[in-house]
Write a protein that holds these residues in place. Structure first.
Motif, PDB file in Angstrom:
ATOM      1  N   LYS A  78       0.836  -1.209   0.000  1.00 22.23           N
ATOM      2  CA  LYS A  78       0.000   0.000   0.000  1.00 22.23           C
ATOM      3  C   LYS A  78       0.868   1.255   0.000  1.00 22.23           C
ATOM      4  O   LYS A  78       0.567   2.232  -0.690  1.00 22.23           O
ATOM      5  CB  LYS A  78      -0.930   0.012   1.214  1.00 22.23           C
ATOM      6  CG  LYS A  78      -2.110  -0.922   1.093  1.00 22.23           C
ATOM      7  CD  LYS A  78      -2.984  -0.845   2.334  1.00 22.23           C
ATOM      8  CE  LYS A  78      -4.132  -1.821   2.245  1.00 22.23           C
ATOM      9  NZ  LYS A  78      -4.988  -1.769   3.454  1.00 22.23           N
ATOM     10  N   ILE A  79       1.939   1.228   0.765  1.00 20.31           N
ATOM     11  CA  ILE A  79       2.856   2.376   0.807  1.00 20.31           C
ATOM     12  C   ILE A  79       3.531   2.553  -0.544  1.00 20.31           C
ATOM     13  O   ILE A  79       3.660   3.676  -1.055  1.00 20.31           O
ATOM     14  CB  ILE A  79       3.887   2.210   1.940  1.00 20.31           C
ATOM     15  CG1 ILE A  79       3.166   2.305   3.293  1.00 20.31           C
ATOM     16  CG2 ILE A  79       4.997   3.260   1.833  1.00 20.31           C
ATOM     17  CD1 ILE A  79       4.017   1.921   4.485  1.00 20.31           C
ATOM     18  N   LEU A  80       3.928   1.450  -1.159  1.00 19.09           N
ATOM     19  CA  LEU A  80       4.579   1.530  -2.475  1.00 19.09           C
ATOM     20  C   LEU A  80       3.617   2.051  -3.545  1.00 19.09           C
ATOM     21  O   LEU A  80       4.039   2.770  -4.457  1.00 19.09           O
ATOM     22  CB  LEU A  80       5.163   0.173  -2.873  1.00 19.09           C
ATOM     23  CG  LEU A  80       6.365  -0.272  -2.045  1.00 19.09           C
ATOM     24  CD1 LEU A  80       6.777  -1.687  -2.427  1.00 19.09           C
ATOM     25  CD2 LEU A  80       7.525   0.698  -2.189  1.00 19.09           C
ATOM     26  N   VAL A  81       2.337   1.740  -3.428  1.00 16.26           N
ATOM     27  CA  VAL A  81       1.337   2.277  -4.356  1.00 16.26           C
ATOM     28  C   VAL A  81       1.260   3.797  -4.191  1.00 16.26           C
ATOM     29  O   VAL A  81       1.188   4.537  -5.176  1.00 16.26           O
ATOM     30  CB  VAL A  81      -0.046   1.609  -4.139  1.00 16.26           C
ATOM     31  CG1 VAL A  81      -1.153   2.376  -4.840  1.00 16.26           C
ATOM     32  CG2 VAL A  81      -0.005   0.162  -4.610  1.00 16.26           C
ATOM     33  N   ARG A  82       1.295   4.260  -2.944  1.00 12.03           N
ATOM     34  CA  ARG A  82       1.294   5.718  -2.707  1.00 12.03           C
ATOM     35  C   ARG A  82       2.561   6.365  -3.254  1.00 12.03           C
ATOM     36  O   ARG A  82       2.518   7.467  -3.799  1.00 12.03           O
ATOM     37  CB  ARG A  82       1.119   6.022  -1.218  1.00 12.03           C
ATOM     38  CG  ARG A  82      -0.299   5.736  -0.715  1.00 12.03           C
ATOM     39  CD  ARG A  82      -0.567   6.357   0.650  1.00 12.03           C
ATOM     40  NE  ARG A  82       0.358   5.954   1.699  1.00 12.03           N
ATOM     41  CZ  ARG A  82       0.174   4.926   2.532  1.00 12.03           C
ATOM     42  NH1 ARG A  82      -0.920   4.191   2.448  1.00 12.03           N
ATOM     43  NH2 ARG A  82       1.057   4.639   3.463  1.00 12.03           N
ATOM     44  N   LYS A  83       3.691   5.684  -3.127  1.00  9.08           N
ATOM     45  CA  LYS A  83       4.955   6.208  -3.678  1.00  9.08           C
ATOM     46  C   LYS A  83       4.857   6.324  -5.199  1.00  9.08           C
ATOM     47  O   LYS A  83       5.302   7.310  -5.785  1.00  9.08           O
ATOM     48  CB  LYS A  83       6.132   5.304  -3.297  1.00  9.08           C
ATOM     49  CG  LYS A  83       6.450   5.257  -1.827  1.00  9.08           C
ATOM     50  CD  LYS A  83       7.196   6.487  -1.408  1.00  9.08           C
ATOM     51  CE  LYS A  83       7.587   6.396   0.054  1.00  9.08           C
ATOM     52  NZ  LYS A  83       8.179   7.631   0.549  1.00  9.08           N
ATOM     53  N   GLU A  84       4.257   5.307  -5.835  1.00 11.00           N
ATOM     54  CA  GLU A  84       4.083   5.351  -7.294  1.00 11.00           C
ATOM     55  C   GLU A  84       3.209   6.537  -7.692  1.00 11.00           C
ATOM     56  O   GLU A  84       3.527   7.269  -8.631  1.00 11.00           O
ATOM     57  CB  GLU A  84       3.468   4.050  -7.803  1.00 11.00           C
ATOM     58  CG  GLU A  84       3.207   4.082  -9.302  1.00 11.00           C
ATOM     59  CD  GLU A  84       2.434   2.878  -9.803  1.00 11.00           C
ATOM     60  OE1 GLU A  84       2.457   2.658 -11.033  1.00 11.00           O
ATOM     61  OE2 GLU A  84       1.800   2.165  -8.990  1.00 11.00           O
ATOM     62  N   LYS A  85       2.112   6.713  -6.986  1.00  3.42           N
ATOM     63  CA  LYS A  85       1.206   7.822  -7.285  1.00  3.42           C
ATOM     64  C   LYS A  85       1.937   9.159  -7.144  1.00  3.42           C
ATOM     65  O   LYS A  85       1.799  10.050  -7.986  1.00  3.42           O
ATOM     66  CB  LYS A  85      -0.006   7.766  -6.358  1.00  3.42           C
ATOM     67  CG  LYS A  85      -1.037   8.837  -6.630  1.00  3.42           C
ATOM     68  CD  LYS A  85      -2.235   8.708  -5.710  1.00  3.42           C
ATOM     69  CE  LYS A  85      -3.219   9.820  -5.995  1.00  3.42           C
ATOM     70  NZ  LYS A  85      -4.356   9.787  -5.082  1.00  3.42           N
ATOM     71  N   ASP A  86       2.735   9.292  -6.094  1.00  4.68           N
ATOM     72  CA  ASP A  86       3.471  10.532  -5.891  1.00  4.68           C
ATOM     73  C   ASP A  86       4.519  10.742  -6.978  1.00  4.68           C
ATOM     74  O   ASP A  86       4.693  11.851  -7.477  1.00  4.68           O
ATOM     75  CB  ASP A  86       4.130  10.538  -4.509  1.00  4.68           C
ATOM     76  CG  ASP A  86       4.600  11.916  -4.131  1.00  4.68           C
ATOM     77  OD1 ASP A  86       3.745  12.814  -3.957  1.00  4.68           O
ATOM     78  OD2 ASP A  86       5.825  12.123  -4.026  1.00  4.68           O
ATOM     79  N   ALA A  87       5.214   9.680  -7.363  1.00  6.68           N
ATOM     80  CA  ALA A  87       6.230   9.793  -8.417  1.00  6.68           C
ATOM     81  C   ALA A  87       5.603  10.212  -9.741  1.00  6.68           C
ATOM     82  O   ALA A  87       6.252  10.873 -10.564  1.00  6.68           O
ATOM     83  CB  ALA A  87       6.968   8.464  -8.570  1.00  6.68           C
ATOM     84  N   ASN A  88       4.343   9.854  -9.951  1.00  4.59           N
ATOM     85  CA  ASN A  88       3.645  10.211 -11.187  1.00  4.59           C
ATOM     86  C   ASN A  88       2.975  11.583 -11.128  1.00  4.59           C
ATOM     87  O   ASN A  88       2.415  12.043 -12.119  1.00  4.59           O
ATOM     88  CB  ASN A  88       2.590   9.153 -11.534  1.00  4.59           C
ATOM     89  CG  ASN A  88       3.203   7.964 -12.221  1.00  4.59           C
ATOM     90  OD1 ASN A  88       3.899   8.104 -13.218  1.00  4.59           O
ATOM     91  ND2 ASN A  88       2.964   6.781 -11.683  1.00  4.59           N
ATOM     92  N   LYS A  89       3.010  12.234  -9.965  1.00  4.05           N
ATOM     93  CA  LYS A  89       2.335  13.522  -9.795  1.00  4.05           C
ATOM     94  C   LYS A  89       2.893  14.589 -10.740  1.00  4.05           C
ATOM     95  O   LYS A  89       2.143  15.335 -11.359  1.00  4.05           O
ATOM     96  CB  LYS A  89       2.480  13.987  -8.347  1.00  4.05           C
ATOM     97  CG  LYS A  89       1.592  15.157  -7.998  1.00  4.05           C
ATOM     98  CD  LYS A  89       1.836  15.672  -6.583  1.00  4.05           C
ATOM     99  CE  LYS A  89       1.454  14.701  -5.514  1.00  4.05           C
ATOM    100  NZ  LYS A  89       1.613  15.245  -4.149  1.00  4.05           N
ATOM    101  N   ALA A  90       4.187  14.676 -10.843  1.00  5.71           N
ATOM    102  CA  ALA A  90       4.811  15.675 -11.720  1.00  5.71           C
ATOM    103  C   ALA A  90       4.648  15.236 -13.172  1.00  5.71           C
ATOM    104  O   ALA A  90       4.771  14.054 -13.493  1.00  5.71           O
ATOM    105  CB  ALA A  90       6.293  15.819 -11.389  1.00  5.71           C
ATOM    106  N   VAL A  91       4.352  16.192 -14.033  1.00  7.39           N
ATOM    107  CA  VAL A  91       4.266  15.892 -15.464  1.00  7.39           C
ATOM    108  C   VAL A  91       5.599  16.233 -16.116  1.00  7.39           C
ATOM    109  O   VAL A  91       6.447  16.919 -15.531  1.00  7.39           O
ATOM    110  CB  VAL A  91       3.098  16.652 -16.146  1.00  7.39           C
ATOM    111  CG1 VAL A  91       1.758  16.249 -15.545  1.00  7.39           C
ATOM    112  CG2 VAL A  91       3.286  18.148 -16.059  1.00  7.39           C
ATOM    113  N   GLN A  92       5.776  15.753 -17.324  1.00  6.01           N
ATOM    114  CA  GLN A  92       7.012  16.018 -18.047  1.00  6.01           C
ATOM    115  C   GLN A  92       7.261  17.523 -18.122  1.00  6.01           C
ATOM    116  O   GLN A  92       6.372  18.293 -18.459  1.00  6.01           O
ATOM    117  CB  GLN A  92       6.918  15.434 -19.453  1.00  6.01           C
ATOM    118  CG  GLN A  92       8.195  15.534 -20.243  1.00  6.01           C
ATOM    119  CD  GLN A  92       8.089  14.824 -21.572  1.00  6.01           C
ATOM    120  OE1 GLN A  92       7.127  14.116 -21.850  1.00  6.01           O
ATOM    121  NE2 GLN A  92       9.082  15.005 -22.408  1.00  6.01           N
TER     122      GLN A  92
END
Length: 178
Positions: A78-92
């Motif tokens: 669950k924590i890793l899913v949140r990390k993925e979501k955060d890593a995807n927050k910024a756009v190119q």
């Protein structure tokens, strides 16, 4: 009947507008991120080898090994899913200010990076994002990297997630990064 501004007031307005362009966020920083070299107990700088403008590297969203102790595999996932979501927050193209808390030298700003691609990658139970350096503190960082409080005010990080540079508790001043 409207009155026009006197030449003196107009001149002051132009000076004020010009100073706004050089203060605040001249690097177009959208996010802040705390990074720490946790493997070495914050006694080393993270990403120190990436000290040249345009140098590409992978920025990490990892879970601290100490935080995994006592957690089930489901809780870790669950924590890793949140990390993925955060890593995807910024756009190119978004820019991220990297702050570090070094055990011996305190809270410092070391990099401003820009996301190069729009996707994240998962490697070794961490999420990474390809970025490139757009600003880096002069070496040695313990002497020349600006104190975090001089760039973002009294905000204290509680983790390695992206924080909006426009958050109410952030007072962003990128002037020390010139």
């Amino acid at each position: 009947m409207t009155q026009s501004l006197s030449p003196k007031v107009q001149h002051l307005t132009v000076i004020k507008e010009a100073s706004l362009e050089t203060n605040g966020n001249h690097l177009n920083i959208k996010y802040l991120k705390l990074v720490n070299h946790t493997a070495r107990g914050r006694k080393d700088w993270s990403y120190e080898e990436y000290c040249k403008i345009d140098a590409p590297f992978y920025l990490h969203w990892a879970m601290n090994e100490d935080k995994k102790k006592g957690l089930s595999e489901e809780e870790i996932n669950k924590i890793l899913v949140r990390k993925e979501k955060d890593a995807n927050k910024a756009v190119q193209g978004d820019r991220i200010l990297l702050c570090q808390n070094h055990k011996n030298y305190g809270h410092r700003v070391t990099h401003v990076v820009e996301t190069v691609i729009s996707t994240t990658e998962k490697t070794n139970e961490m999420w990474t994002r390809l970025v490139r350096v757009v600003w880096v503190a002069q070496d040695p960082w313990e002497k020349y990297a600006p104190q975090t409080k001089n760039v973002i005010g009294d905000f204290l990080f509680k983790g390695g997630n992206l924080i909006s540079a426009k958050a109410p508790s952030i007072v962003l001043n990128s002037d020390p990064l010139k």
